[in-house]
Scaffold this motif. Sequence first.
Motif, short mmCIF file in Angstrom:
data_model
loop_
_atom_site.label_atom_id
_atom_site.label_comp_id
_atom_site.label_asym_id
_atom_site.label_seq_id
_atom_site.Cartn_x
_atom_site.Cartn_y
_atom_site.Cartn_z
N LYS A 220 -37.79 -28.40 -31.80
CA LYS A 220 -36.91 -29.57 -31.79
C LYS A 220 -36.92 -30.23 -30.42
O LYS A 220 -36.76 -29.57 -29.39
CB LYS A 220 -35.50 -29.15 -32.18
CG LYS A 220 -35.43 -28.40 -33.51
CD LYS A 220 -34.11 -27.70 -33.69
CE LYS A 220 -34.15 -26.74 -34.87
NZ LYS A 220 -34.99 -25.54 -34.60
N TYR A 221 -37.07 -31.56 -30.43
CA TYR A 221 -37.10 -32.34 -29.20
C TYR A 221 -36.12 -33.50 -29.31
O TYR A 221 -35.93 -34.06 -30.40
CB TYR A 221 -38.50 -32.90 -28.94
CG TYR A 221 -39.59 -31.86 -28.88
CD1 TYR A 221 -39.87 -31.18 -27.70
CD2 TYR A 221 -40.33 -31.54 -30.02
CE1 TYR A 221 -40.87 -30.22 -27.65
CE2 TYR A 221 -41.32 -30.57 -29.98
CZ TYR A 221 -41.59 -29.92 -28.80
OH TYR A 221 -42.58 -28.96 -28.75
N LEU A 222 -35.53 -33.87 -28.20
CA LEU A 222 -34.67 -35.05 -28.13
C LEU A 222 -35.30 -36.07 -27.20
O LEU A 222 -35.72 -35.73 -26.09
CB LEU A 222 -33.28 -34.67 -27.61
CG LEU A 222 -32.32 -35.84 -27.33
CD1 LEU A 222 -31.92 -36.54 -28.63
CD2 LEU A 222 -31.07 -35.36 -26.58
N ILE A 223 -35.38 -37.33 -27.65
CA ILE A 223 -35.78 -38.44 -26.80
C ILE A 223 -34.54 -39.31 -26.61
O ILE A 223 -33.98 -39.81 -27.58
CB ILE A 223 -36.92 -39.26 -27.41
CG1 ILE A 223 -38.16 -38.39 -27.63
CG2 ILE A 223 -37.28 -40.45 -26.52
CD1 ILE A 223 -39.33 -39.11 -28.29
N THR A 224 -34.11 -39.48 -25.37
CA THR A 224 -32.84 -40.16 -25.12
C THR A 224 -32.89 -40.95 -23.82
O THR A 224 -33.74 -40.73 -22.96
CB THR A 224 -31.69 -39.13 -25.05
OG1 THR A 224 -30.45 -39.81 -24.88
CG2 THR A 224 -31.90 -38.15 -23.90
N LEU A 225 -31.94 -41.88 -23.69
CA LEU A 225 -31.76 -42.63 -22.45
C LEU A 225 -30.69 -42.00 -21.57
O LEU A 225 -30.46 -42.46 -20.45
CB LEU A 225 -31.36 -44.08 -22.76
CG LEU A 225 -32.27 -44.86 -23.71
CD1 LEU A 225 -31.72 -46.26 -23.93
CD2 LEU A 225 -33.68 -44.92 -23.17
N ASN A 226 -30.02 -40.97 -22.09
CA ASN A 226 -28.90 -40.36 -21.38
C ASN A 226 -29.39 -39.21 -20.51
O ASN A 226 -29.79 -38.16 -21.01
CB ASN A 226 -27.87 -39.84 -22.40
CG ASN A 226 -26.59 -39.37 -21.75
OD1 ASN A 226 -26.55 -39.09 -20.55
ND2 ASN A 226 -25.53 -39.27 -22.54
N ASN A 227 -29.34 -39.40 -19.21
CA ASN A 227 -29.85 -38.39 -18.28
C ASN A 227 -28.89 -37.21 -18.10
O ASN A 227 -29.23 -36.24 -17.43
CB ASN A 227 -30.12 -39.02 -16.91
CG ASN A 227 -31.38 -39.85 -16.92
OD1 ASN A 227 -32.39 -39.43 -17.47
ND2 ASN A 227 -31.32 -41.03 -16.33
N GLU A 228 -27.70 -37.30 -18.69
CA GLU A 228 -26.72 -36.24 -18.50
C GLU A 228 -26.68 -35.25 -19.66
O GLU A 228 -25.93 -34.29 -19.64
CB GLU A 228 -25.33 -36.86 -18.30
CG GLU A 228 -25.25 -37.75 -17.06
CD GLU A 228 -23.88 -38.38 -16.88
OE1 GLU A 228 -23.01 -38.15 -17.76
OE2 GLU A 228 -23.68 -39.08 -15.88
N ILE A 229 -27.48 -35.51 -20.68
CA ILE A 229 -27.47 -34.63 -21.86
C ILE A 229 -28.20 -33.33 -21.57
O ILE A 229 -29.32 -33.32 -21.07
CB ILE A 229 -28.14 -35.33 -23.06
CG1 ILE A 229 -27.23 -36.45 -23.58
CG2 ILE A 229 -28.44 -34.34 -24.17
CD1 ILE A 229 -25.95 -35.95 -24.21
N ASN A 230 -27.53 -32.23 -21.88
CA ASN A 230 -28.15 -30.90 -21.84
C ASN A 230 -27.60 -30.11 -23.01
O ASN A 230 -26.39 -29.90 -23.10
CB ASN A 230 -27.84 -30.18 -20.53
CG ASN A 230 -28.57 -30.79 -19.35
OD1 ASN A 230 -29.79 -30.67 -19.24
ND2 ASN A 230 -27.83 -31.46 -18.47
N ASP A 231 -28.46 -29.71 -23.92
CA ASP A 231 -27.99 -29.03 -25.11
C ASP A 231 -29.04 -28.02 -25.56
O ASP A 231 -30.22 -28.35 -25.67
CB ASP A 231 -27.73 -30.04 -26.23
CG ASP A 231 -26.82 -29.46 -27.30
OD1 ASP A 231 -27.16 -28.39 -27.84
OD2 ASP A 231 -25.78 -30.07 -27.59
N ASP A 232 -28.59 -26.81 -25.82
CA ASP A 232 -29.55 -25.75 -26.16
C ASP A 232 -30.03 -25.82 -27.60
O ASP A 232 -30.83 -24.98 -28.03
CB ASP A 232 -28.94 -24.37 -25.88
CG ASP A 232 -27.65 -24.12 -26.64
OD1 ASP A 232 -27.31 -24.94 -27.53
OD2 ASP A 232 -26.98 -23.12 -26.34
#
Length: 286
Positions: A220-232
């Motif tokens: 699973k991968y996330l592509i985002t504009l939010n540099n503060e996201i961290n999720d396991d």
Amino acid sequence: MNVDGLQHIESLQTLSRLCNLINDSNYYSSNYRIAKYLLENLYNIQNTSIYDIAEAAYTSRSTVRRFCISLGYDNFSDLKEIFEKDYSGKFIVNDKNIIKSDDQLEYLEEVYKRRIDDIFQVLNKIFNVEVLHVIEDIVEILRKSKNVVLMSSGLQLDKLKEFQTSMARLGKVIHLIKYNKNNDELLCNLTDDDSIFIISWSGKVNHLIKDELTNKKATKYLITLNNEINDDIYNRIFKIDDKYFQGIKDEEMFKDGLNYHTYICLHYVSIFFAKSIQELYIRKDK
């Protein structure tokens, strides 16, 4: 417009409809299985018969014929003829392998090398080195993944259909699915060799997708504009920051109220993917 041009447009339209079918059809339906088989065997269409499709899709020849009629063709032979001119004997991406055909190198050099080399000369003016590495990493994941799913909101998925069709033309089948759209049948059949990309500007979509992704085997991968996201929940997060787009004016990144960072990034993913096919083939040919 000449006959060849009209035929090319028709094949693109049919390709787009096949992509829509794998996005919207039930995973176990004949429509899904037939459409996916045709997309996966696009570059081997000249060697494909109605018997092959019926067997692979666990259905009958009459069902395949009805499928072709639903796309506007009298029979499979007519559908096959449309695709043969554009796709036969060129290149094939079959899961993880590049399969050689006699005129493959000539085609790649003629169609891709000139265009891609020209594009790469200006890429450094648009992106900084960090986003180029992000794109290269995404391309490598796409190339190695057996099945690929892009999950996002309906509005974003509409904008990603062009990317899906572009990748299909390169021989890579990608599914587009919405959050919370009863996706279990598809997602539960993914394996460790498959990948799911979640595309979210905010990155805050756990409440929408956590149940869907829990215990799924795919990476699973996330592509985002939010540099503060961290999720396991994700194996990796690709953060697309404004600073990556050094050569694009701010007003060019927005259109109709939508942020286009992700779409621009994925547009160049398809270009890099084409280049990776070219380079892999040339290395193999030598």
